[in-house]
Design a protein around this motif. Structure first.
Motif, mmCIF file in Angstrom:
data_model
loop_
_atom_site.group_PDB
_atom_site.id
_atom_site.type_symbol
_atom_site.label_atom_id
_atom_site.label_comp_id
_atom_site.label_asym_id
_atom_site.label_seq_id
_atom_site.Cartn_x
_atom_site.Cartn_y
_atom_site.Cartn_z
ATOM 1 N N ASN A 5 0.859 -1.176 0.000
ATOM 2 C CA ASN A 5 0.000 0.000 0.000
ATOM 3 C C ASN A 5 0.898 1.229 0.000
ATOM 4 O O ASN A 5 1.623 1.478 0.971
ATOM 5 C CB ASN A 5 -0.921 -0.005 1.219
ATOM 6 C CG ASN A 5 -2.017 1.037 1.114
ATOM 7 O OD1 ASN A 5 -1.765 2.181 0.737
ATOM 8 N ND2 ASN A 5 -3.239 0.641 1.439
ATOM 9 N N TYR A 7 0.125 4.367 -0.004
ATOM 10 C CA TYR A 7 -0.428 5.582 0.588
ATOM 11 C C TYR A 7 -0.678 5.500 2.092
ATOM 12 O O TYR A 7 -0.541 6.492 2.804
ATOM 13 C CB TYR A 7 -1.775 5.913 -0.072
ATOM 14 C CG TYR A 7 -1.729 6.197 -1.544
ATOM 15 C CD1 TYR A 7 -1.182 7.381 -2.034
ATOM 16 C CD2 TYR A 7 -2.258 5.301 -2.464
ATOM 17 C CE1 TYR A 7 -1.153 7.660 -3.394
ATOM 18 C CE2 TYR A 7 -2.246 5.569 -3.825
ATOM 19 C CZ TYR A 7 -1.695 6.749 -4.288
ATOM 20 O OH TYR A 7 -1.676 7.025 -5.626
ATOM 21 N N ARG A 8 -1.103 4.350 2.592
ATOM 22 C CA ARG A 8 -1.741 4.260 3.903
ATOM 23 C C ARG A 8 -0.924 4.861 5.046
ATOM 24 O O ARG A 8 -1.399 5.739 5.775
ATOM 25 C CB ARG A 8 -2.061 2.794 4.217
ATOM 26 C CG ARG A 8 -2.765 2.578 5.554
ATOM 27 C CD ARG A 8 -2.782 1.105 5.913
ATOM 28 N NE ARG A 8 -1.419 0.577 6.018
ATOM 29 C CZ ARG A 8 -1.123 -0.715 5.975
ATOM 30 N NH1 ARG A 8 -2.070 -1.616 5.814
ATOM 31 N NH2 ARG A 8 0.141 -1.120 6.089
ATOM 32 N N HIS A 11 -0.025 8.622 4.924
ATOM 33 C CA HIS A 11 -1.231 9.427 5.060
ATOM 34 C C HIS A 11 -1.723 9.460 6.505
ATOM 35 O O HIS A 11 -2.253 10.488 6.965
ATOM 36 C CB HIS A 11 -2.334 8.886 4.152
ATOM 37 C CG HIS A 11 -2.134 9.202 2.710
ATOM 38 N ND1 HIS A 11 -3.016 8.792 1.729
ATOM 39 C CD2 HIS A 11 -1.159 9.898 2.069
ATOM 40 C CE1 HIS A 11 -2.584 9.209 0.545
ATOM 41 N NE2 HIS A 11 -1.475 9.884 0.725
ATOM 42 N N LEU A 127 -6.867 12.545 0.036
ATOM 43 C CA LEU A 127 -6.354 11.290 0.580
ATOM 44 C C LEU A 127 -7.358 10.160 0.382
ATOM 45 O O LEU A 127 -6.970 9.025 0.061
ATOM 46 C CB LEU A 127 -6.050 11.445 2.080
ATOM 47 C CG LEU A 127 -4.988 12.461 2.475
ATOM 48 C CD1 LEU A 127 -4.734 12.395 3.982
ATOM 49 C CD2 LEU A 127 -3.692 12.262 1.718
ATOM 50 N N HIS A 128 -8.625 10.476 0.581
ATOM 51 C CA HIS A 128 -9.663 9.456 0.407
ATOM 52 C C HIS A 128 -9.683 8.948 -1.033
ATOM 53 O O HIS A 128 -9.808 7.736 -1.268
ATOM 54 C CB HIS A 128 -11.024 10.036 0.787
ATOM 55 C CG HIS A 128 -12.126 9.029 0.796
ATOM 56 N ND1 HIS A 128 -12.239 8.054 1.760
ATOM 57 C CD2 HIS A 128 -13.176 8.830 -0.064
ATOM 58 C CE1 HIS A 128 -13.307 7.305 1.515
ATOM 59 N NE2 HIS A 128 -13.879 7.746 0.419
ATOM 60 N N GLU A 130 -7.162 8.931 -3.149
ATOM 61 C CA GLU A 130 -5.976 8.118 -3.387
ATOM 62 C C GLU A 130 -6.126 6.720 -2.789
ATOM 63 O O GLU A 130 -5.716 5.725 -3.398
ATOM 64 C CB GLU A 130 -4.745 8.816 -2.807
ATOM 65 C CG GLU A 130 -4.331 10.044 -3.590
ATOM 66 C CD GLU A 130 -3.075 10.698 -3.070
ATOM 67 O OE1 GLU A 130 -2.356 11.326 -3.870
ATOM 68 O OE2 GLU A 130 -2.801 10.595 -1.853
ATOM 69 N N GLU A 131 -6.699 6.658 -1.593
ATOM 70 C CA GLU A 131 -6.762 5.383 -0.885
ATOM 71 C C GLU A 131 -7.902 4.485 -1.349
ATOM 72 O O GLU A 131 -7.803 3.257 -1.243
ATOM 73 C CB GLU A 131 -6.869 5.647 0.617
ATOM 74 C CG GLU A 131 -5.592 6.268 1.185
ATOM 75 C CD GLU A 131 -5.743 6.735 2.623
ATOM 76 O OE1 GLU A 131 -6.804 6.489 3.224
ATOM 77 O OE2 GLU A 131 -4.808 7.359 3.138
ATOM 78 N N THR A 132 -8.990 5.071 -1.863
ATOM 79 C CA THR A 132 -10.154 4.266 -2.245
ATOM 80 C C THR A 132 -10.360 4.160 -3.751
ATOM 81 O O THR A 132 -11.154 3.338 -4.199
ATOM 82 C CB THR A 132 -11.443 4.827 -1.610
ATOM 83 O OG1 THR A 132 -11.708 6.132 -2.142
ATOM 84 C CG2 THR A 132 -11.315 4.896 -0.098
ATOM 85 N N MET A 135 -5.394 3.569 -5.211
ATOM 86 C CA MET A 135 -4.705 2.359 -4.758
ATOM 87 C C MET A 135 -5.402 1.091 -5.240
ATOM 88 O O MET A 135 -4.739 0.170 -5.739
ATOM 89 C CB MET A 135 -4.557 2.367 -3.237
ATOM 90 C CG MET A 135 -3.510 1.374 -2.712
ATOM 91 S SD MET A 135 -1.826 1.744 -3.238
ATOM 92 C CE MET A 135 -1.446 0.299 -4.269
#
Length: 227
Positions: A5, A7-8, A11, A127-128, A130-132, A135
């Protein structure tokens, strides 16, 4: 084996620092000498960090994302437009704060607080995404070896001082097992004779319970690690 991952963890550290800055800026006593300059500098340092982070992502992650999932990359580009405007507004207010007259300072402080929270609001949405969105797209369209290579290339680009700063900014916000795994890897890669100093330095960023848990999980006596 867990997927890479990209980003996690970083972030999580960013969120923790942004939230702390918002609380501390809102509660700051601007009547104290140097308080306005200190809060101004902290806000400017935050936007500088977030811009640098975006540059790192663009260099090491988003080229691959554009190749494999261009729609996801386009969504992130749109987020950057809103973020850039929020950064500029925050920077302008932060630079003006130290020169504000005492009678106008309370309102200027609150205006800066609102500008900071506008940045946080926009950045959380970014960020949301990028992560949902980004990624999962990378997990679908890029191989695990490609993702691991991206992460390795970023780590190789960092100086020892930058890598230490990355750990200090990230580890306090992570759960114990993740923190220990990252720290174990960092200690294993440390030059001969530097591991104890690295552990002591990182331990200084942690709360007492976090520090105790890290030593316990690593199986290292606290007194030996802090020499």
């Amino acid at each position: 084996m867990p997927k890479t991952n990209l980003y996690r963890d970083v972030h999580m550290g960013q969120r923790a620092r942004m939230f702390a800055l918002a609380v501390e800026l809102g509660a700051a006593d601007m009547a104290e000498p140097g308080a306005a300059a200190e809060q101004s500098a902290r806000c400017l340092a935050m936007t500088r960090e977030l811009r640098e982070h975006a540059d790192h992502e663009d260099t090491f992650i988003h080229q691959l994302l554009r190749e494999r999932a261009p729609e996801a990359a386009d969504a992130l580009d749109a987020e950057h437009v809103r973020l850039d405007a929020a950064f500029v507004a925050l920077d302008d207010r932060a630079r003006a704060l130290p020169g504000t007259s005492p009678e106008a300072l309370p309102e200027a402080q609150h205006a800066l607080y609102l500008a900071l929270n506008e940045v946080i609001s926009a950045y959380l949405a970014h960020l949301h995404a990028e992560e949902t969105v980004a990624m999962p797209a990378l997990w679908q369209y890029a191989s695990e070896s490609e993702l691991a290579a991206v992460y390795s290339a970023f780590k190789a680009s960092r100086t020892p001082e930058q890598a230490l700063g990355d750990l200090r900014g990230m580890l306090p916000a992570l759960p114990p097992a993740t923190r220990t795994a990252i720290m174990r890897g960092a200690l294993g890669a440390a030059p001969a004779g530097r591991a104890d100093g690295l552990l002591a330095d990182i331990a200084g960023t942690l709360g007492p319970d976090q520090r105790r848990r890290l030593y316990d999980d690593l199986g290292v006596p606290e007194v030996a690690a802090s020499r």
